[in-house]
Design an enzyme around this catalytic site. Structure first.
Site, PDB file in Angstrom:
ATOM      1  N   ALA A 125      42.977  28.267  45.320  1.00  0.00           N
ATOM      2  CA  ALA A 125      43.965  29.253  44.878  1.00  0.00           C
ATOM      3  C   ALA A 125      43.975  29.619  43.396  1.00  0.00           C
ATOM      4  CB  ALA A 125      45.358  28.756  45.265  1.00  0.00           C
ATOM      5  N   ALA A 126      43.478  28.743  42.515  1.00  0.00           N
ATOM      6  CA  ALA A 126      43.640  29.017  41.072  1.00  0.00           C
ATOM      7  C   ALA A 126      42.696  30.130  40.597  1.00  0.00           C
ATOM      8  CB  ALA A 126      43.359  27.741  40.277  1.00  0.00           C
TER       9      ALA A 126
ATOM     10  N   GLY B 143      45.448  32.000  40.745  1.00  0.00           N
ATOM     11  CA  GLY B 143      46.639  32.300  41.521  1.00  0.00           C
ATOM     12  C   GLY B 143      47.000  33.758  41.717  1.00  0.00           C
TER      13      GLY B 143
ATOM     14  N   LYS C  66      45.837  35.894  43.802  1.00  0.00           N
ATOM     15  CA  LYS C  66      45.986  36.246  45.225  1.00  0.00           C
ATOM     16  C   LYS C  66      47.169  35.512  45.849  1.00  0.00           C
ATOM     17  CE  LYS C  66      41.105  37.281  45.616  1.00  0.00           C
ATOM     18  NZ  LYS C  66      40.710  36.552  44.378  1.00  0.00           N
TER      19      LYS C  66
ATOM     20  N   GLU D  38      44.345  23.760  45.204  1.00  0.00           N
ATOM     21  CA  GLU D  38      43.313  23.905  44.166  1.00  0.00           C
ATOM     22  C   GLU D  38      42.829  22.514  43.780  1.00  0.00           C
ATOM     23  OE1 GLU D  38      41.493  26.305  42.510  1.00  0.00           O
ATOM     24  OE2 GLU D  38      40.648  24.579  41.445  1.00  0.00           O
TER      25      GLU D  38
ATOM     26  N   ASP E 109      39.326  32.248  49.709  1.00  0.00           N
ATOM     27  CA  ASP E 109      38.690  33.049  48.649  1.00  0.00           C
ATOM     28  C   ASP E 109      37.716  32.085  47.966  1.00  0.00           C
ATOM     29  OD1 ASP E 109      38.390  35.308  46.912  1.00  0.00           O
ATOM     30  OD2 ASP E 109      39.645  34.298  45.437  1.00  0.00           O
TER      31      ASP E 109
ATOM     32  N   CYS F 212      33.619  36.829  45.485  1.00  0.00           N
ATOM     33  CA  CYS F 212      33.262  37.882  44.521  1.00  0.00           C
ATOM     34  C   CYS F 212      31.739  37.897  44.396  1.00  0.00           C
ATOM     35  CB  CYS F 212      33.968  37.706  43.180  1.00  0.00           C
ATOM     36  SG  CYS F 212      33.610  36.167  42.342  1.00  0.00           S
TER      37      CYS F 212
HETATM   38  N1  SAM Z   1      41.879  32.820  44.758  1.00  0.00           N
HETATM   39  C1  SAM Z   1      41.856  32.644  43.307  1.00  0.00           C
HETATM   40  C2  SAM Z   1      42.613  33.767  42.662  1.00  0.00           C
HETATM   41  O1  SAM Z   1      42.711  34.856  43.237  1.00  0.00           O
HETATM   42  O2  SAM Z   1      43.139  33.592  41.557  1.00  0.00           O
HETATM   43  C3  SAM Z   1      40.430  32.524  42.804  1.00  0.00           C
HETATM   44  C4  SAM Z   1      39.699  31.385  43.446  1.00  0.00           C
HETATM   45  S1  SAM Z   1      38.134  31.033  42.725  1.00  0.00           S
HETATM   46  C5  SAM Z   1      37.137  32.200  43.478  1.00  0.00           C
HETATM   47  C6  SAM Z   1      37.710  29.576  43.581  1.00  0.00           C
HETATM   48  C7  SAM Z   1      38.568  28.383  43.228  1.00  0.00           C
HETATM   49  O3  SAM Z   1      38.264  27.350  44.182  1.00  0.00           O
HETATM   50  C8  SAM Z   1      38.306  27.746  41.865  1.00  0.00           C
HETATM   51  O4  SAM Z   1      39.517  27.661  41.171  1.00  0.00           O
HETATM   52  C9  SAM Z   1      37.779  26.356  42.201  1.00  0.00           C
HETATM   53  O5  SAM Z   1      38.179  25.385  41.264  1.00  0.00           O
HETATM   54  C10 SAM Z   1      38.424  26.115  43.548  1.00  0.00           C
HETATM   55  N2  SAM Z   1      37.752  25.144  44.432  1.00  0.00           N
HETATM   56  C11 SAM Z   1      36.421  24.918  44.564  1.00  0.00           C
HETATM   57  N3  SAM Z   1      36.195  23.985  45.511  1.00  0.00           N
HETATM   58  C12 SAM Z   1      37.414  23.644  45.996  1.00  0.00           C
HETATM   59  C13 SAM Z   1      37.840  22.727  46.986  1.00  0.00           C
HETATM   60  N4  SAM Z   1      36.953  21.996  47.682  1.00  0.00           N
HETATM   61  N5  SAM Z   1      39.162  22.608  47.249  1.00  0.00           N
HETATM   62  C14 SAM Z   1      40.061  23.363  46.555  1.00  0.00           C
HETATM   63  N6  SAM Z   1      39.713  24.227  45.591  1.00  0.00           N
HETATM   64  C15 SAM Z   1      38.410  24.365  45.315  1.00  0.00           C
END
Ligand code: SAM
Length: 283
Positions: free
Chosen positions: A110-111, A113, A115, A133, A176, A225
């Site tokens: 989610a980070a 955040g 979305k 996250e 995402d 993305c």
């Molecule tokens: N959805 C977010 C937004 O709109 O702000 C962007 C998400 S970004 C594409 C992918 C995120 O997934 C990153 O913050 C990363 O740290 C996190 N991530 C990667 N592997 C993960 C896991 N196994 N569990 C939870 N989060 C994870």
């Protein structure tokens, strides 16, 4: 960059030059936080402040603002969370999930955040959202943004989503996924085939988990993305069970598209849009 472009050329052939042209700087875009302000309030404040802006045909709460990002970030409206700076393409996955009041929704990765806040907004603050996250630093950013945007009822958890308890079940899930970022690449981006394979392995793990956490009849939106098929259609084709169906997305007027598997959408990078992939899946 060249290894990425070789890959893109192999995949997209003639369309590769248009893609290459679209890997450029873009104007600031934002999504109005309808829990705190209306589009009229924000545009009136911009009129008073002398900011010029344009509307987005497929989303009444989105604006393109022709001003430097620092100036926009210095406005009281920004600091109060009346809007959130977000790329246009990244506004599509939450719209595709159509969050409703009372639904249990998991935002798996989610980070920072954007979305999660959009999902919260679209449900009028009434969906039961869990935002997960893994990265501690990014999790802090997520919590900050949730607070600033007034998304007070989101349950945020700092955890590897792959380790969430299978006992949990959600009506809707947004995955995402972490990806190569090929849709937002710049000349400084580093891309290797090895990194692509690493991303695909991570995406597969998270996707399999999402399928276990989704209720029967539930909806999953998978997005990245990236415009690379390995991270998108090819992964879905390999992992989704036979009974899963793609629910085509409604047409989005003016969004530039690349050839994409039936029922899915790949946004072509342009001077306005980041490259993005979105698929809505019903289990
Ligand atoms: N959805 C977010 C937004 O709109 O702000 C962007 C998400 S970004 C594409 C992918 C995120 O997934 C990153 O913050 C990363 O740290 C996190 N991530 C990667 N592997 C993960 C896991 N196994 N569990 C939870 N989060 C994870």
């Amino acid at each position: 960059m060249s290894e990425l472009f070789e890959h893109i050329r192999r995949t997209y052939g003639e369309a590769a030059s248009a893609i290459e042209k679209g890997m450029c700087a873009r104007p600031v875009t934002l999504r109005i936080n309808t829990l705190k302000a209306s589009a009229v309030e924000v545009t009136s404040a911009f009129d008073r402040g002398g900011f010029s802006y344009a509307r987005v045909p497929w989303y009444a709460d989105a604006l393109i603002v022709y001003a430097p990002q620092e100036e926009i970030e210095n406005t009281p409206l920004y600091r109060e969370g009346y809007f959130y700076l977000q790329s246009l393409s990244s506004m599509i996955p939450p719209l595709a999930l159509e969050p409703k009041a009372g639904e249990s929704i998991l935002d798996m990765t989610a980070a920072p955040g954007g979305k999660t806040c959009e999902l919260y907004c679209l449900s009028g603050g009434k969906a039961l959202i869990t935002a997960c996250e893994r990265d501690r630093f990014r999790f802090e950013r997520l919590k900050f943004n949730l607070q600033r945007q007034g998304a007070t009822r989101v349950y945020a958890v700092c955890k590897d989503a792959a380790t969430l308890d299978d006992f949990l079940k959600f009506d809707k899930i947004l995955l995402d996924a972490p990806c190569t970022g090929s849709g937002t690449a710049t000349e400084k981006s580093r891309f290797t085939e090895e990194y692509l394979q690493k991303c695909v392995r991570m995406q597969e793990k998270l996707l399999r988990k999402a399928l276990r956490l989704l209720k029967k009849g539930g909806t999953l939106v998978y997005s990245t993305c990236s415009i690379l098929k390995e991270e998108n259609e090819l992964l879905l084709a390999r992992v989704l069970p036979k009974e899963a169906t793609y629910e085509p997305l409604p047409p989005l007027a003016g969004v530039p598209l690349l050839l994409s598997a039936e029922g899915t959408l790949t946004v072509c990078p342009t001077e306005l849009y980041e490259g993005f992939f979105v698929a809505r899946i019903r289990l």
